[in-house]
Design a protein around this motif. Structure first.
Motif, PDB file in Angstrom:
ATOM      1  N   SER A  67       0.826  -1.210   0.000  1.00  0.00           N
ATOM      2  CA  SER A  67       0.000   0.000   0.000  1.00  0.00           C
ATOM      3  C   SER A  67       0.860   1.260   0.000  1.00  0.00           C
ATOM      4  O   SER A  67       0.474   2.286  -0.562  1.00  0.00           O
ATOM      5  N   ARG A  68       2.027   1.177   0.616  1.00  0.00           N
ATOM      6  CA  ARG A  68       2.889   2.364   0.707  1.00  0.00           C
ATOM      7  C   ARG A  68       3.699   2.594  -0.565  1.00  0.00           C
ATOM      8  O   ARG A  68       3.878   3.730  -1.004  1.00  0.00           O
ATOM      9  N   HIS A  69       4.184   1.519  -1.171  1.00  0.00           N
ATOM     10  CA  HIS A  69       5.106   1.655  -2.308  1.00  0.00           C
ATOM     11  C   HIS A  69       4.479   1.293  -3.652  1.00  0.00           C
ATOM     12  O   HIS A  69       5.100   1.487  -4.698  1.00  0.00           O
ATOM     13  N   GLY A  70       3.274   0.723  -3.615  1.00  0.00           N
ATOM     14  CA  GLY A  70       2.607   0.390  -4.859  1.00  0.00           C
ATOM     15  C   GLY A  70       2.767  -1.056  -5.268  1.00  0.00           C
ATOM     16  O   GLY A  70       3.707  -1.751  -4.870  1.00  0.00           O
ATOM     17  N   ARG A  71       1.816  -1.506  -6.095  1.00  0.00           N
ATOM     18  CA  ARG A  71       1.776  -2.902  -6.515  1.00  0.00           C
ATOM     19  C   ARG A  71       2.994  -3.284  -7.367  1.00  0.00           C
ATOM     20  O   ARG A  71       3.514  -4.393  -7.267  1.00  0.00           O
ATOM     21  N   LYS A  72       3.457  -2.362  -8.205  1.00  0.00           N
ATOM     22  CA  LYS A  72       4.569  -2.677  -9.108  1.00  0.00           C
ATOM     23  C   LYS A  72       5.829  -3.017  -8.324  1.00  0.00           C
ATOM     24  O   LYS A  72       6.500  -4.015  -8.595  1.00  0.00           O
ATOM     25  N   LEU A  73       6.162  -2.192  -7.319  1.00  0.00           N
ATOM     26  CA  LEU A  73       7.341  -2.486  -6.508  1.00  0.00           C
ATOM     27  C   LEU A  73       7.138  -3.772  -5.697  1.00  0.00           C
ATOM     28  O   LEU A  73       8.060  -4.573  -5.555  1.00  0.00           O
ATOM     29  N   ALA A  74       5.921  -3.966  -5.177  1.00  0.00           N
ATOM     30  CA  ALA A  74       5.647  -5.176  -4.385  1.00  0.00           C
ATOM     31  C   ALA A  74       5.843  -6.432  -5.220  1.00  0.00           C
ATOM     32  O   ALA A  74       6.427  -7.424  -4.758  1.00  0.00           O
ATOM     33  N   ASN A  75       5.377  -6.413  -6.463  1.00  0.00           N
ATOM     34  CA  ASN A  75       5.555  -7.568  -7.343  1.00  0.00           C
ATOM     35  C   ASN A  75       7.027  -7.792  -7.663  1.00  0.00           C
ATOM     36  O   ASN A  75       7.502  -8.931  -7.745  1.00  0.00           O
ATOM     37  N   SER A  76       7.761  -6.690  -7.863  1.00  0.00           N
ATOM     38  CA  SER A  76       9.200  -6.802  -8.108  1.00  0.00           C
ATOM     39  C   SER A  76       9.905  -7.410  -6.905  1.00  0.00           C
ATOM     40  O   SER A  76      10.808  -8.237  -7.037  1.00  0.00           O
ATOM     41  N   LEU A  77       9.460  -7.031  -5.713  1.00  0.00           N
ATOM     42  CA  LEU A  77      10.025  -7.578  -4.481  1.00  0.00           C
ATOM     43  C   LEU A  77       9.774  -9.077  -4.387  1.00  0.00           C
ATOM     44  O   LEU A  77      10.676  -9.849  -4.036  1.00  0.00           O
ATOM     45  N   LEU A  78       8.563  -9.504  -4.728  1.00  0.00           N
ATOM     46  CA  LEU A  78       8.254 -10.937  -4.702  1.00  0.00           C
ATOM     47  C   LEU A  78       9.159 -11.710  -5.643  1.00  0.00           C
ATOM     48  O   LEU A  78       9.656 -12.790  -5.300  1.00  0.00           O
ATOM     49  N   ARG A  79       9.373 -11.165  -6.838  1.00  0.00           N
ATOM     50  CA  ARG A  79      10.248 -11.847  -7.803  1.00  0.00           C
ATOM     51  C   ARG A  79      11.679 -11.934  -7.278  1.00  0.00           C
ATOM     52  O   ARG A  79      12.353 -12.946  -7.450  1.00  0.00           O
ATOM     53  N   THR A  80      12.130 -10.873  -6.628  1.00  0.00           N
ATOM     54  CA  THR A  80      13.492 -10.863  -6.083  1.00  0.00           C
ATOM     55  C   THR A  80      13.648 -11.883  -4.969  1.00  0.00           C
ATOM     56  O   THR A  80      14.634 -12.630  -4.921  1.00  0.00           O
ATOM     57  N   ILE A  81      12.675 -11.912  -4.056  1.00  0.00           N
ATOM     58  CA  ILE A  81      12.716 -12.894  -2.963  1.00  0.00           C
ATOM     59  C   ILE A  81      12.737 -14.310  -3.528  1.00  0.00           C
ATOM     60  O   ILE A  81      13.522 -15.169  -3.091  1.00  0.00           O
ATOM     61  N   ALA A  82      11.868 -14.572  -4.498  1.00  0.00           N
ATOM     62  CA  ALA A  82      11.802 -15.902  -5.107  1.00  0.00           C
ATOM     63  C   ALA A  82      13.137 -16.274  -5.738  1.00  0.00           C
ATOM     64  O   ALA A  82      13.629 -17.408  -5.587  1.00  0.00           O
ATOM     65  N   MET A  83      13.771 -15.331  -6.439  1.00  0.00           N
ATOM     66  CA  MET A  83      15.048 -15.597  -7.107  1.00  0.00           C
ATOM     67  C   MET A  83      16.150 -15.880  -6.080  1.00  0.00           C
ATOM     68  O   MET A  83      16.930 -16.822  -6.219  1.00  0.00           O
ATOM     69  N   LEU A  84      16.196 -15.067  -5.003  1.00  0.00           N
ATOM     70  CA  LEU A  84      17.234 -15.254  -3.989  1.00  0.00           C
ATOM     71  C   LEU A  84      17.066 -16.593  -3.263  1.00  0.00           C
ATOM     72  O   LEU A  84      18.063 -17.284  -2.975  1.00  0.00           O
ATOM     73  N   LEU A  85      15.835 -16.956  -2.960  1.00  0.00           N
ATOM     74  CA  LEU A  85      15.595 -18.244  -2.306  1.00  0.00           C
ATOM     75  C   LEU A  85      15.947 -19.401  -3.234  1.00  0.00           C
ATOM     76  O   LEU A  85      16.541 -20.405  -2.817  1.00  0.00           O
ATOM     77  N   GLN A  86      15.597 -19.251  -4.500  1.00  0.00           N
ATOM     78  CA  GLN A  86      15.876 -20.306  -5.473  1.00  0.00           C
ATOM     79  C   GLN A  86      17.378 -20.508  -5.640  1.00  0.00           C
ATOM     80  O   GLN A  86      17.852 -21.635  -5.822  1.00  0.00           O
ATOM     81  N   ASP A  87      18.134 -19.432  -5.555  1.00  0.00           N
ATOM     82  CA  ASP A  87      19.592 -19.535  -5.687  1.00  0.00           C
ATOM     83  C   ASP A  87      20.229 -20.320  -4.537  1.00  0.00           C
ATOM     84  O   ASP A  87      21.361 -20.789  -4.653  1.00  0.00           O
ATOM     85  N   GLU A  88      19.517 -20.442  -3.431  1.00  0.00           N
ATOM     86  CA  GLU A  88      20.049 -21.166  -2.272  1.00  0.00           C
ATOM     87  C   GLU A  88      19.718 -22.654  -2.301  1.00  0.00           C
ATOM     88  O   GLU A  88      20.151 -23.402  -1.418  1.00  0.00           O
ATOM     89  N   LEU A  89      18.922 -23.088  -3.292  1.00  0.00           N
ATOM     90  CA  LEU A  89      18.491 -24.483  -3.347  1.00  0.00           C
ATOM     91  C   LEU A  89      19.592 -25.394  -3.872  1.00  0.00           C
ATOM     92  O   LEU A  89      20.409 -25.006  -4.711  1.00  0.00           O
ATOM     93  N   LYS A  90      19.555 -26.620  -3.359  1.00  0.00           N
ATOM     94  CA  LYS A  90      20.490 -27.652  -3.809  1.00  0.00           C
ATOM     95  C   LYS A  90      19.713 -28.733  -4.556  1.00  0.00           C
ATOM     96  O   LYS A  90      18.516 -28.603  -4.795  1.00  0.00           O
TER      97      LYS A  90
END
Length: 565
Positions: A193-216
C-alpha cells in the motif's frame, strides 16, 4: 544449485510400487496375472464388474491402472468402461482391456469406449509389463502437465505443482531427511500500500530468485499465495537457516524498503509417511507464531507448538457438541458502585466445563473461536443465557442488576445485529437498560461506518453502550468523537499504574474527560483495597476485580449480591 531436469525425467526415476486393479471373473486368469505382476506392482483383485467398481471407488487415490476382462457375466467390461467414463473421478484412470478374443472389432470398440490398451490371452509377460509401464508413465506426465506448473508472477512453481512435485521427491528419496519451510515478508500488505503494486511484485520476484539460488539438488520452491512461499529442502542445521536469513537480509538491505524482514517457519520431517501438505501446515503454523514480533525471524515447529496445535484442534473438534450440550457456562463478575460500595452490576463471562478437557478459562478457547468465526455462535449463546437469566429473575421478583455482555468484532457480520439483540431481549421481557453492550476499540476499527450505524441503532433502542479496553488502542479519542457511549471501561493496564505518579495523572485525566462528556467509568482489574480506595477518590463510578470477587456461577452470584446488594 537449482534443480535440473524436467518432471518427466523425475517420474522416470520413481521406484515406488504402483497399484493395479484386476477385474476378471476367471480365478485362473487373475491368478496368472497376479503371478506375473506382483513383484513389480501392488495388486488388488475383483471377480466381477460390480465388485470391481466398488473396489475402485474405495481405493480411488491408489489405483494407477485397471486391468479389465472384456467378457464377464452380469456386468461386462464394456459396462464397467461406460461407468468409469461417465464419472469424472474415474475417467482419468487408464484401463487395459483383457480378452481371449483377437477380434479387431472388439479392440476398436474398446478403444472407442475409453480403453487405453488392449491385450489378448495368453499373456506375454514382457509385453504386458512394458505396456503397463508406458501407460503409467504417460498418465503421470499428463497429470503433471495438466497442473499449472509455474507461477507467472515469480517464476517459481505454483502451489498445486509444488505440492505434487514435492510429494514425489519425498516418496522417491526415503533415505533423505527433508525440512519444509514456510516463509513470508513481514508487513507485506503495508509495503504494497505504501510503495505500490509494481514495486511489491518486483520484491516478490526478487525474494523468489534469492531463495531459489540457495536451493540444492532435490530441493524446490513454490509460491503458495500472496507473499507466502514454501520450500522443500534437505535437512539443515539451525545455524544454516540463520545464515540463510542473514544472506537475504544483506542482499535486500540496500533496496527501497528498509528494514525488509523475511521470516521462516520450519518443520523437520518426523515421519516418512507424512504428506507434504501436512508438513507445510506445521511450518506455516510455526511461521504464524512470529508474525509481528520484530526480532523473531525463525521458528521451528516443536513439541510445544505441536501441543498447542493439537489443543486448538481438540477445541475446534468439540465446539459444536459443547454448545449443543450446554457445556459453556456463564459466570458473573460483580461491579461495585463508588458511592454505595454495593453490587450495582456485573459482567457476563463464559467458561467451558468440558467432560473431556475439564474446566477451561476463556483464554484457552476464545482466541481460537475468534480466528475460526465460531465466536459469533458462542456470543449469541451467552446473550441468550443472560437474557433468560434476567427474565427468570424478574418473574420471581429476584433483585437484578444490569449485566454487561461482550460484542465481538465477528458479531457485526450477523445480519441485522441490532434487531437480533433487541428481539432476544424482548423475547425474555428484559428491559433494554439492563443489558450493557461492551464493544472493544479494535472491533470498531475493522469497519467503523458499519459498526457506528449498528451501535447507534442499539443505543436508540435503549441499550447501554460501553467502550471496553479503553486506553489500549491507538485512536480512543477519535472513537469517542464519532460514537455515542454511556460508559468507558478502563483497561487493567491503566488501573495497574494508578500508584505511579504518571499513571495516576493519566487516570485522573480520563476520569475528568468522561465527566465532561457525561459518561460513567468502570475500572477493571482492581486487586486490593488501596487501589479500590484510590479509584473511588478519582471518581470512578464502578469498580470490578478480584478484590471484590472473582467471576461466579449464577447461583453464587445471587448469594453474593444478596449479601452485598
Amino acid at each position: 544449485m537449482r534443480v535440473k531436469g524436467s518432471p518427466e525425467f523425475f517420474f522416470d526415476s520413481i521406484k515406488s510400487k504402483e497399484t493395479l486393479l484386476i477385474i476378471d471373473d476367471s480365478d485362473i486368469d487373475r491368478s496368472i496375472l497376479t503371478s506375473l505382476l506382483k513383484d513389480k506392482y501392488n495388486i488388488l483383485e475383483a471377480s466381477d464388474g460390480k465388485s470391481g467398481l466398488e473396489k475402485l471407488y474405495a481405493n480411488l487415490s491408489r489405483i494407477s491402472v485397471v486391468l479389465l476382462d472384456l467378457y464377464m457375466p452380469a456386468m461386462s467390461g464394456y459396462d464397467v468402461l461406460h461407468e468409469m467414463e461417465s464419472n469424472s473421478s474415474l475417467s482419468s484412470i487408464p484401463v487395459m482391456m483383457l480378452t481371449s478374443s483377437s477380434s479387431e472389432e472388439d479392440q476398436i470398440t474398446a478403444f472407442r469406449k475409453g480403453a487405453s490398451d488392449f491385450v489378448s490371452k495368453p499373456y506375454n509377460p514382457l509385453i504386458i509389463i512394458n505396456r503397463l509401464e508406458a501407460i503409467i508413465r504417460l498418465r503421470k506426465s499428463s497429470d503433471m502437465l495438466s497442473l499449472t506448473s509455474m507461477d507467472k508472477q515469480t517464476g517459481v512453481y505454483s502451489a498445486e505443482f509444488f505440492f505434487a512435485y514435492a510429494e514425489q521427491i519425498v516418496r522417491s528419496n526415503q533415505d533423505l531427511a527433508f525440512d519444509l519451510i514456510a516463509t513470508n515478508i513481514e508487513s507485506f500488505n503495508t509495503i504494497k500500500s505504501r510503495h505500490g503494486r509494481k514495486l511489491a511484485n518486483s520484491l516478490l520476484r526478487t525474494i523468489a530468485m534469492l531463495l531459489q539460488d540457495e536451493l540444492k539438488e532435490k530441493e524446490i520452491i513454490g509460491r503458495i499465495m500472496g507473499d507466502r512461499f514454501a520450500l522443500l529442502v534437505r535437512h539443515r542445521s539451525q545455524r544454516e537457516y540463520e545464515e540463510l536469513a542473514d544472506t537475504l537480509f544483506q542482499e535486500l538491505k540496500e533496496g527501497p524498503v528498509y528494514p525488509l524482514i523475511v521470516k521462516f517457519g520450519i518443520y523437520e520431517q518426523a515421519e516418512k509417511s507424512e504428506s507434504v501438505s501436512s508438513m507445510y501446515d506445521k511450518a506455516d503454523f510455526a511461521l504464524n507464531t512470529i508474525q509481528g514480533k520484530y526480532k523473531a525471524i525463525i521458528r521451528f515447529y516443536d513439541e510445544k507448538l505441536r501441543k498447542k496445535l493439537e489443543d486448538e484442534q481438540n477445541i475446534i473438534d468439540n465446539m459444536e457438541t459443547a454448545i449443543a450440550n450446554r457445556e459453556f457456562e456463564v459466570y458473573f463478575q460483580p461491579k461495585h458502585g463508588k458511592d454505595s460500595g454495593k453490587t450495582e452490576g456485573a459482567e457476563a463471562l463464559v467458561r467451558w466445563n468440558s467432560p473431556k478437557f475439564g474446566f477451561m478459562n476463556p483464554g484457552a478457547f476464545i482466541p481460537v473461536f475468534e480466528n475460526n468465526g465460531f465466536i459469533s455462535k458462542l456470543d449469541y449463546y451467552v446473550w441468550e443465557s443472560v437474557c433468560r437469566t434476567i427474565g427468570e429473575c424478574l418473574k420471581k421478583k429476584t433483585p437484578v442488576v444490569p449485566i454487561s455482555i461482550n460484542i465481538s468484532r465477528g458479531d457485526f457480520d450477523i445480519k441485522d445485529l441490532d434487531l437480533v439483540i433487541e428481539q432476544l431481549a424482548d423475547e425474555y421481557s428484559v428491559p433494554h437498560d439492563l443489558l450493557h453492550l461492551e464493544l472493544t476499540e479494535s472491533a470498531y476499527h475493522d469497519n467503523p461506518e458499519q459498526i457506528t450505524a449498528i451501535i447507534e441503532k442499539l443505543h436508540a433502542a435503549g441499550f447501554i453502550i460501553e467502550l471496553d479496553d479503553f486506553g489500549t488502542g491507538y485512536s480512543s479519542l477519535s472513537v469517542l468523537n464519532k460514537m455515542s457511549f454511556d460508559i468507558l471501561k478502563l483497561d487493567m493496564s491503566l488501573v495497574n499504574g494508578i500508584h505511579d505518579r504518571k499513571g495516576h495523572r493519566i487516570l485522573y485525566s480520563i476520569q475528568e474527560m468522561a465527566r465532561l462528556l457525561d459518561m460513567k467509568t468502570v475500572a477493571e482489574g482492581c486487586e486490593d483495597q488501596e487501589t479500590a480506595e484510590e479509584l473511588r477518590r478519582l471518581g470512578c463510578n464502578y469498580i470490578q476485580g478480584y478484590y471484590y470477587s472473582k467471576p461466579l456461577p449464577f447461583n453464587e452470584f445471587i448469594s453474593y449480591m444478596q449479601k452485598n446488594g
